[in-house]
Each structure stands twice: as C-alpha cells, then as structure tokens.
Design a protein around this motif. Structure first.
Motif, PDB file in Angstrom:
ATOM      1  N   SER A 159     -27.596  -6.686  37.324  1.00 38.76           N
ATOM      2  CA  SER A 159     -27.488  -6.557  38.782  1.00 38.76           C
ATOM      3  C   SER A 159     -26.632  -7.644  39.410  1.00 38.76           C
ATOM      4  N   ARG A 160     -26.750  -8.929  38.942  1.00 36.59           N
ATOM      5  CA  ARG A 160     -25.967  -9.952  39.628  1.00 36.59           C
ATOM      6  C   ARG A 160     -24.489  -9.883  39.247  1.00 36.59           C
ATOM      7  N   ILE A 161     -24.173  -9.521  37.992  1.00 32.72           N
ATOM      8  CA  ILE A 161     -22.771  -9.392  37.604  1.00 32.72           C
ATOM      9  C   ILE A 161     -22.137  -8.207  38.343  1.00 32.72           C
ATOM     10  N   GLU A 162     -22.897  -7.145  38.571  1.00 33.40           N
ATOM     11  CA  GLU A 162     -22.381  -6.000  39.324  1.00 33.40           C
ATOM     12  C   GLU A 162     -22.143  -6.371  40.775  1.00 33.40           C
ATOM     13  N   ALA A 163     -23.088  -7.133  41.362  1.00 24.85           N
ATOM     14  CA  ALA A 163     -22.944  -7.527  42.766  1.00 24.85           C
ATOM     15  C   ALA A 163     -21.705  -8.411  42.942  1.00 24.85           C
ATOM     16  N   PHE A 164     -21.516  -9.361  42.024  1.00 26.52           N
ATOM     17  CA  PHE A 164     -20.356 -10.252  42.087  1.00 26.52           C
ATOM     18  C   PHE A 164     -19.066  -9.447  41.927  1.00 26.52           C
ATOM     19  N   SER A 165     -19.045  -8.540  40.939  1.00 23.52           N
ATOM     20  CA  SER A 165     -17.861  -7.713  40.701  1.00 23.52           C
ATOM     21  C   SER A 165     -17.573  -6.829  41.905  1.00 23.52           C
ATOM     22  N   ASP A 166     -18.612  -6.207  42.467  1.00 20.36           N
ATOM     23  CA  ASP A 166     -18.420  -5.375  43.654  1.00 20.36           C
ATOM     24  C   ASP A 166     -17.791  -6.178  44.777  1.00 20.36           C
ATOM     25  N   GLY A 167     -18.251  -7.421  44.936  1.00 24.45           N
ATOM     26  CA  GLY A 167     -17.689  -8.283  45.972  1.00 24.45           C
ATOM     27  C   GLY A 167     -16.204  -8.499  45.745  1.00 24.45           C
ATOM     28  N   VAL A 168     -15.826  -8.830  44.506  1.00 24.35           N
ATOM     29  CA  VAL A 168     -14.422  -9.080  44.193  1.00 24.35           C
ATOM     30  C   VAL A 168     -13.585  -7.818  44.419  1.00 24.35           C
ATOM     31  N   PHE A 169     -14.061  -6.662  43.953  1.00 22.61           N
ATOM     32  CA  PHE A 169     -13.342  -5.401  44.182  1.00 22.61           C
ATOM     33  C   PHE A 169     -13.171  -5.145  45.688  1.00 22.61           C
ATOM     34  N   ALA A 170     -14.260  -5.310  46.442  1.00 22.35           N
ATOM     35  CA  ALA A 170     -14.215  -5.019  47.880  1.00 22.35           C
ATOM     36  C   ALA A 170     -13.237  -5.940  48.590  1.00 22.35           C
ATOM     37  N   HIS A 177     -17.887   0.839  37.496  1.00 22.12           N
ATOM     38  CA  HIS A 177     -19.184   1.364  37.896  1.00 22.12           C
ATOM     39  C   HIS A 177     -19.739   2.261  36.785  1.00 22.12           C
TER      40      HIS A 177
END
Lengths: 209, 209, 209, 209
Positions: C6-17, C67
């Motif tokens: 979950s935290r690696i996905e949240a960080f990655s989502d932030g970078v993508f966004a 994703h």
C-alpha cells in the motif's frame, strides 16, 4: 501502519513524491549554454542528468529510510510532528542545491557547489537524528521493537551524520570524492536497513486480518 | 478518521504537501542579483532561505491545525466542503506572498512586502473561521466532542484573526516586529492545540479494531 | 491491495499524478514564437498541445500498467523498491523529452527530438523489465497468480522493450512513423492487459468483506 | 468507497490537488508590467488574482462533482479508466487557459482569451459526459443507485455541455457575460448535486462496518 501515523505518513509521502518529481524542472535545453545542433545541446546537459539522477537516488533512499523508521512507530506526538517537519523541510530544499550542483559540475566553482550540496545532507541528517530522538524519548515505538534496536538505530543515524559532515569538508578539496562518499553511504544504508528489518515483524509476515 | 472525512482529508493533505514543496521553486541563484563567486551568491540569497523556512513553518503549523480540527469531525457537508475550499485557496496562494517577501526583505519596500505577506494570513484566518463555523453549525462533530470545546475552538480562531489583523497594521511601521509576532502566535498555537487534545480521545488511545 | 504494497503504491501514485500534471508547465504562449494576434499564437502552439496530450497518454497507460502489475503482488522487497524507483525515475524524466519534442516538432531537428523522446521509453521499458524480474525472482506474487501468467507478462515486457528500441532507430529516418508506432503499441497494451485480467480475480469479482 | 475505485480515486485526487496548486505559479510580480512602487505592482496584478481564484473555484467544483460521481460507482473498467483519463487531461490543462486569461483580461484580446478559456470547459464537459456514459454502459453503479437517477445525471451533464458551448460563443461578443455564466452554472451545480445526494445513501448515513 497504525492509525496513529497514517496521516503523517500520507503527508510525508506526498512531500517526498513532489520533491522527487520537481527535480526535472531544472533540466532544460537552454541550460546547456552551447550553440550548435540539438544533439550537442542534449549531450552538453550531462551535469543536469547526473545531478537529477543523484538527487532522485538520494530522495528515494531517504523515503525508504523514512518508511522503515515510521514502520516502527505506533503513534505520533507534537515533537515527532515538528521533527518530521524539519526532515521534510530538508527534503523540499533538495531541488535547490541540486540546481546549484548541476550548474557548476565540471566548472571552476565545482568544489563550492558540491560542498553546498553535501552540507544540505548534514542538516538533513540532523533533522532525522531529531526525529529518531523524538520517537525514542516519547516511547512511541511498537511494543515488539526492543530498546536495543532503537539504540542501534540512533547510533547509526549519529554515525551517518558524522560521515556527511566529513564529506562536506572533503568536498572543498576533492568534490568528486565527496559525491562518491555520499553515494557509498546510501548504498550501505540500503543494505543495513534491510538486515535490520527481520528484528521487526515485516508487513509480509503479518497475516492480513 | 471516519469514512465521512477521508477523501476531503486526502485532497487537503495533497494540497498542503504540494504548496509546501513548491516554495523551493522561488529560491534561485539568479535571484541573488550579485556579481562575484558562487559563494557570494549563495550567501546573498539569505532573504530567500528565510522566507522559504518561514512559509514552510506557517504551512506546517496550518496543516497540523487542519489535522487537529478534522479529527473532531465525523462527516462533511457542502458548506464544509466550500469553507475548506476557501482555506485551501489561502494555502495555495502562500507561495506568491512568500516570493514577494523574499524579493523585498532588507530592501526599501520591506514594509509593503511584509504587510502583503501578513495580510494573506488575515484572509487565511478568515477562511479557517468559516470552516469552524460550518462544522459547528452543521453539528458535524463526533459525539465525544462537547459543545464547550467547540465554543473554545471558535473563540481561539477569532482571537488569532484579530492578532493577524494587528500584525498586518504593525507591518506598515515595523515589518520585522510583525513577522516576529506571526512566528510567536504560531508557536503559541502549537502549545494550545496540544493541551486541547486530551479532551478528545486521541488516535493513540483508541484500540485498533 | 495487500498491506505489503500500500505505501509503495501510494508513493508511486503520487509521482505519476505529479509528473502527469507538470506537463502543462511547458505549454506557454511565449513558446509560440510568432508575432500577431493572440489567436495566431494559440494556434501556433499546436506542437505543444500535441506533445502534452501524447505524454499524458503515455503516462496514463504506464500508470494503468503499473496498477495492473502491482495488483498481482502481495508484498514488496528491497529489490522491488529499487526497481520501482528506476521505473519512477523514468516517469519523472518524461516532462523533459516532452519539452524537447514540443520545441522541435515540425522543425529541422524533429528526428533528433523524436529519437530522444523514443529513447526515453527504451530506458523506461528496461526499468519495468527490472521490476517484473524483481517481483518474479522474489516470488512476491499472490498465490492465485500462476507461474505461467508471470512468464507471459515477462515475455510481453521483453517484446515491448524491443519495439521501443526499434521505434528509436526508426525515429532517425521517419520520426512521425516512430511516434505512430509508440501510440499503436500502447493502444495494443491497453487491450492485452485487459484480456490478461480474467486470469487474476479482478477487484470487481471479489466480494467486499 | 469500494475497493474497486480506491486507487483511481487516489490518483484523480492527486491530479486535482496538484493542478489546483500549480495555478499560483502563474501569479508573479514581473507579470504586472508596470513601473513604480511594489504596491502599484501588486494592485496591477488584479487579473492574475481574479483568474487564479476563478480557476481554483472551477477545479474545486469539478473535484466535488467527480467525488459525487465516483461515490455512485462500485467498480472500474478499462473504458472508465480511459474516460477518467480524458477528464484528468482536461483538469491538468486548466492552468494554461488560466494563464492566457490572466494575461489578457482588460486588454484588447480579452474576447479571444475568454473564448479559449470557456472552450476548455466544453472539452472538459465532453470528457465528463464520456465518463458518465462509460459508468452507465458498464452497469458499474452500486445496487442502491436506480436507473432513473443515472438517467437524470446523464441528462444534467448533457445540459451543462450545451451551456458551456453557448458560453464560448457568447465570449466572442461579451466576454464578461460568458465568465459570469460559467460561475452561475457552477454555483447552480453545487446546489443540484446537493439535492441529488439524498437518493444515494451518503457516507455519514452508512454505519462504519
């Protein structure tokens, strides 16, 4: 991730993600400062690519370290929020010394630029030492983290502080040695933290309830 | 964190995290406006470092205040969404008066720049007063928050509004006193909000279900 | 989504966004470089709109692919964190080749600009190949994902790597064909990944516990 | 928030939060283009403050609308991901027409700038119509949302599309009327969506499981 740290982690993750992404704004063809073909310009930007990749690596390792640290914590306190704020101040500052480094690598002022870049990490390490101290003093670690482990972590953070300080002094006479030392420390940190993990039940080991 | 406020908190956290990270974009060697060595330039940027650190501190304290406030709330409403939008409008605006402050600190127009900077906090405080009012009127607090606590919070927000207004007026004659007053208020807020916390069950106290 | 990712996905989502949103900073009326009415200027910016929309599409498809990939993973490891870091390095770099592309589309250096743009995707595809390999080697997939599916995914990523390499070579002689090939590959990837989904229980199929 | 939409919502929230925060980067003292005191410059920036606040309001209302829409959805599909991507492309584009608007308000090219600004909303509304259609066709609404409600929502989105188109045409002859119409539509949308809410169980009403 306990409820007590979820919002501070989300905010920190946001800051890390934005700081790491803003680094690219400094890479611009105009900065090459050369005449000639587009290809010549793109090649002349090598100090910008180098500084971009280096600071990306620095922020990524810092994020992993923050992640590993907060995993030990069950709750936050006001001192932890403030010390974490200092750590984030350092993270958001990184794009500036990165720009200074990129503009002066290979130039006559390289040692000043690298010393400034390395000096930023001394302050950053100071902030992380504050954060670890705030966690330890507030006894905010999860019950399964024993006092010895915390003591080892604090000692580790103090040692890296001294190394970053040394790198800054070295930068004044041998800037590229100082940069190499910074990379080496972080590669080593990645290994140490990995070995540290087993003492704490990792998320993978926990049954998902 | 109830389901009812999770997405508004996530959106707000994102805005806070981005605004606090964008501050660094204003710190640039070219802004030093001095000739000479890189070191001279880096030293001449002190108003930029100062304004960067000050606004970082302001946004961090605002984030903590927002965090403390939303922890009392069990659900959102349309007025809360709009008042929160006004508060975020203020947060996203901060990088501009920060840039104005940095460019004029120590110069002949310092008092105008500081008054503009302080005036932004008056509007911001107004937005937060709206947000607290929207929460109180909509009776959106968690059941464990008694009416007296909300009354005290509303009074506190009104008092800080008056102080920020006073600081803006003071800025016109004594800009550095006004900045010091702003820092003092926020240091005090950090203490007050901390003392307020026990009346509400903090996350740490709640058993994780 | 397991706790472990979950935290690696949240960080990655932030970078993508953030990377996808920073693309617009390159679109500026001043870049049009034409005299005349505002309307003439807005029309002359077509290469900027095109590059903006193309890179937006590229990052969006990459986000969907990331994703889809992370949905198969039950936990992270240090190699996965590092390989994911390389993938994010690529994502944050995209705004720069996009700016280079926009400034040279339709100009005499178009083939260099497009080759540089396409070359970025070769490195990015390399990073994603590393990520898939790190997941497969660490046996970090969810139990319901069989070894054959992982093998098929790895092969798919290797094939796209070769196509991106070919597109970069083609760019040197026929830049617009290379761009069309890049779009075609991604439209195809969207279909393939969709067909792949049924082998893994999709979120829609899972009963919400 | 079902599991099926959590990551698409988190990504979208990130994009909305970043786009709304980037708006401030366009507000700069240098843009005032006047000589004289700092105060004169700050006052002359009124078109920038106006455009900043207007686009902030537009993105905020769009975020609320997106939030209200996704609350009806139980799962995503590939068409929903792509239509949502188009909606986000529109959101990330907004800072550019905002900059064009700010630079031309009160000038001789105001009608072109406002028409360009309003035209962006036509495309954005088209993207949202696609998103609603993808949700309706894929039958991805939660069971408690009846077909009539979806029909009403689709009709509402089609009507706003026509109004935005009308505003763009009006902008060519009466730019300030077109801007007022855009504000009025959004104020009305805030009310309509609020009245629509009761037909769907709001989060507050749901017992937290």
């Amino acid at each position: 991730m306990t409820e007590g740290t979820s919002r501070i982690e989300a905010f920190s993750d946001g800051v890390f993600a934005i700081a790491i992404t803003l680094l690219i704004l400094e890479v611009r063809v105009q900065h090459a400062g050369v005449e000639g073909s587009l290809w010549t310009g793109l090649v002349a930007l090598w100090p910008y690519y180098f500084a971009f990749a280096l600071s990306f690596f620095v922020i990524l390792v810092t994020w992993i370290a923050h992640h590993d640290l907060m995993r030990l914590v069950r709750a936050t306190s006001r001192p932890v929020q403030l010390a974490n704020g200092c750590a984030l101040l350092y993270v958001t500052f990184i794009p500036f010394p990165t720009a200074v480094l990129a503009a002066n690598l290979g130039g006559s002022e390289a040692s000043t630029a690298v010393a400034f870049y390395c000096g930023t990490f001394v302050l950053g390490s100071g902030a992380f030492n504050l954060l670890v101290a705030a966690i330890a003093r507030g006894q905010l670690c999860r019950p399964e983290v024993d006092a010895q482990a915390i003591g080892r972590i604090r000692r580790g953070y103090r040692i890296t502080f001294v190394i970053y300080l040394a790198a800054t002094v070295i930068a004044l006479v041998a800037p590229y040695v100082a940069l190499a030392l910074n990379v080496a420390v972080r590669l080593h940190l990645l290994r140490i933290r990995y070995q540290l993990a087993p003492s704490v039940p990792t998320r993978e080991d926990q049954p998902t309830p």
